[in-house]
Design a protein around this motif. Sequence first.
Motif, short mmCIF file in Angstrom:
data_model
loop_
_atom_site.label_atom_id
_atom_site.label_comp_id
_atom_site.label_asym_id
_atom_site.label_seq_id
_atom_site.Cartn_x
_atom_site.Cartn_y
_atom_site.Cartn_z
N LEU A 189 0.86 -1.34 0.06
CA LEU A 189 0.00 -0.01 -0.05
C LEU A 189 0.64 1.26 0.01
CD1 LEU A 189 -2.70 1.18 0.21
CD2 LEU A 189 -2.60 1.16 2.72
N ILE A 190 1.88 0.98 0.85
CA ILE A 190 2.69 2.49 0.94
C ILE A 190 3.49 2.84 -0.42
CG2 ILE A 190 5.04 3.07 1.80
CD1 ILE A 190 4.16 1.75 4.72
N ALA A 191 3.91 1.48 -1.19
CA ALA A 191 4.70 1.77 -2.32
C ALA A 191 3.57 2.27 -3.42
CB ALA A 191 5.20 0.20 -2.83
N GLU A 192 2.56 1.85 -3.11
CA GLU A 192 1.40 2.28 -4.21
C GLU A 192 1.19 3.56 -4.18
OE1 GLU A 192 -3.38 1.69 -4.15
OE2 GLU A 192 -2.32 -0.21 -4.41
N ARG A 193 1.10 4.18 -2.87
CA ARG A 193 0.61 5.69 -2.77
C ARG A 193 1.91 6.42 -2.64
NH1 ARG A 193 -4.18 4.92 0.03
NH2 ARG A 193 -5.31 3.41 -1.10
N ARG A 194 3.15 6.03 -2.74
CA ARG A 194 4.28 6.60 -3.01
C ARG A 194 4.31 6.89 -4.59
NH1 ARG A 194 7.95 3.82 -0.51
NH2 ARG A 194 8.41 5.36 1.57
N LYS A 195 3.79 6.01 -5.53
CA LYS A 195 4.00 6.09 -6.71
C LYS A 195 2.76 6.93 -7.43
CE LYS A 195 4.01 3.03 -10.89
NZ LYS A 195 3.88 1.68 -11.37
N GLU A 196 1.64 6.71 -6.54
CA GLU A 196 0.25 7.37 -7.12
C GLU A 196 -0.34 7.98 -5.97
OE1 GLU A 196 -2.08 5.18 -9.64
OE2 GLU A 196 -0.46 4.48 -10.90
N PRO A 197 0.25 9.10 -5.30
CA PRO A 197 -0.44 9.65 -4.19
C PRO A 197 -1.93 10.20 -4.37
CG PRO A 197 1.16 11.09 -5.13
CD PRO A 197 0.96 9.91 -5.80
N GLY A 198 -2.73 10.14 -3.36
CA GLY A 198 -3.99 10.44 -3.43
C GLY A 198 -4.21 11.57 -2.20
N ASP A 199 -5.63 11.81 -2.11
CA ASP A 199 -6.21 12.53 -0.89
C ASP A 199 -6.41 11.68 0.25
OD1 ASP A 199 -6.74 14.66 0.63
OD2 ASP A 199 -8.61 15.21 -0.35
N SER A 203 -1.56 8.43 1.83
CA SER A 203 -0.53 9.22 1.04
C SER A 203 -0.01 10.52 1.82
CB SER A 203 -1.48 9.87 0.07
OG SER A 203 -2.02 8.95 -0.81
N GLY A 204 -0.57 10.93 2.64
CA GLY A 204 0.05 12.14 3.49
C GLY A 204 0.95 11.49 4.54
N LEU A 205 0.82 10.17 5.00
CA LEU A 205 1.80 9.64 5.73
C LEU A 205 3.09 9.47 5.08
CD1 LEU A 205 2.96 7.90 8.24
CD2 LEU A 205 1.56 6.01 7.48
N VAL A 206 2.95 8.96 3.95
CA VAL A 206 4.22 8.52 3.11
C VAL A 206 4.86 9.81 2.73
CG1 VAL A 206 4.76 7.53 0.84
CG2 VAL A 206 3.21 6.28 2.16
N ALA A 207 4.02 10.85 2.47
CA ALA A 207 4.88 12.23 1.71
C ALA A 207 5.66 12.64 3.10
CB ALA A 207 3.88 13.08 1.25
N ALA A 208 5.06 12.65 4.00
CA ALA A 208 5.59 13.36 5.39
C ALA A 208 6.71 12.35 5.93
CB ALA A 208 4.55 13.43 6.42
N GLU A 211 9.80 12.89 3.47
CA GLU A 211 10.33 14.14 3.78
C GLU A 211 11.25 14.42 5.03
OE1 GLU A 211 8.70 18.68 4.84
OE2 GLU A 211 7.58 17.33 3.74
N LEU A 212 10.64 13.46 6.05
CA LEU A 212 11.31 13.43 7.26
C LEU A 212 12.56 12.35 7.44
CD1 LEU A 212 8.27 14.26 9.89
CD2 LEU A 212 10.27 15.71 9.36
N GLY A 213 12.67 11.71 6.62
CA GLY A 213 13.39 10.50 6.59
C GLY A 213 13.12 9.24 7.56
N ILE A 214 11.89 9.16 7.73
CA ILE A 214 11.54 7.97 8.48
C ILE A 214 11.72 6.52 7.75
CG2 ILE A 214 9.05 6.81 9.69
CD1 ILE A 214 10.16 9.84 10.91
N GLU A 215 12.08 5.65 8.78
CA GLU A 215 12.49 4.48 8.23
C GLU A 215 11.30 3.67 7.57
OE1 GLU A 215 14.40 1.78 10.84
OE2 GLU A 215 15.93 3.60 11.43
N GLU A 216 11.55 3.08 6.62
CA GLU A 216 10.20 2.26 5.91
C GLU A 216 9.74 1.20 6.99
OE1 GLU A 216 8.15 1.54 1.95
OE2 GLU A 216 9.49 3.01 2.72
N ARG A 217 10.34 0.49 7.74
CA ARG A 217 9.70 -0.45 8.77
C ARG A 217 8.94 0.72 9.79
NH1 ARG A 217 14.78 -2.33 12.36
NH2 ARG A 217 15.38 -0.23 13.33
N GLN A 218 9.12 1.69 10.11
CA GLN A 218 8.35 2.44 10.92
C GLN A 218 7.10 2.87 10.14
OE1 GLN A 218 11.15 5.23 12.25
NE2 GLN A 218 11.07 4.27 14.37
N LEU A 219 6.87 3.25 8.75
CA LEU A 219 6.05 3.73 8.30
C LEU A 219 4.91 2.48 8.01
CD1 LEU A 219 7.35 5.52 5.18
CD2 LEU A 219 6.23 6.40 7.27
N ILE A 220 5.26 1.37 8.06
CA ILE A 220 4.71 -0.14 7.75
C ILE A 220 4.01 -0.07 8.97
CG2 ILE A 220 4.72 -2.62 7.51
CD1 ILE A 220 7.11 -2.09 5.36
#
Length: 396
Positions: A189-199, A203-208, A211-220
Amino acid sequence: MSAQSASRPLRPMHRISLPESGPPRLVTLATGTPVWLVTRYAEVRQVLMDPRFDRRSLHAENAPPLLVVPNLLDDPNGLINQDGPAHQRLRGTVQRAFTPRAIARWRPWVGSVVASLLDDFAARPRPADIVEGFTRPLPVSVICRLMGLDHLDRDRIRHWADHALSGGAHTAEEVVAAMTEFGVFAAGLIAERRKEPGDDLVSGLVAAGDELGIEERQLITLTLGLVVAGHETTMSALGNAVVYLLTDGRDGWPLLARDEEAAATAAEQLLRTVPLSEGRVLPGLIRRAVADVEVGGVLIPAGGVVAVQTNSAGRDPDVFPPGPPDLSAPLTSPGIAFGAGPHHCLGAWLARLELELALHHLAARFPELRAEFTPETIEWRVGQMTRSPSRLPVSW
């Protein structure tokens, strides 16, 4: 065999006995680990707000075992297990989406979800199951829409959530298998929204996060937490509130129908007095002392594990009036059903909005709603961190 005990019916949550209010005292977890149980309002707030009680040290090499079976709250990458700047940095990726101002903008469409579900519920043959028709699908529908997951199978979400917050209903192997599948889904899901962000929130989480350099495992892990916590607590709170309002609290039903403000006041009292869990120690409410700290006249030594009992604190006789809640009265002190301090529940304002709108519109739409169950015949959803009805037949 039903979901509840075959030997005796379980009490409704508003009738259960809670640990008595008193100074911190030692109890033992199922793992054999001793913990200091804190039950009084002021001391619960002290522990939750004092940085000398943290979460990160619960995952240090010398930390004692807390859980027999793992769950999502035990993940060291999770938001709840960060402290200080690391916690604020990770929390900042989604915090703006859950401020009171942001939540206020969602009121119209949350109201539209409530109205749509009640339209469908009104068309059901009677008696109808209000859990299946309303209290369960409402919070799931809201979080799915917020996260752009309307296409996802809701039964799949429930399967993941039941395992993510399992309190003994599943084996360690079952939990690990479900959480692995859940994690693969979140990564995709994260990879999908990084490629095609929405509202949407993801999508907001991935963008932020990028930008902040959050590790992928933490985003998951954060995405998993949003999916689960975004509906689990609200579902349980709403189902248990309906049990109270259609049984011992029936006199409060007309009050809810008055307006949304009256329902909001009632919701705060229900959150304070109707527990989501029984007297057990919940993993998310455990801290570890990183220094010697005095709490309620008791010295908690550095390294000591502390568990707060927010349910008992919400009924502290030194802070709140004893007895049944006055649903028309604003709280005399801040509620702590969603915690306090830096780890205060991120989705608290969304949960409040859903409860307020759900209770008001349900009572206004069905003023004659009545239980086709008794406290003794309720089927319960058990074996999770929270306990709530799995089925509630009603008529009108």
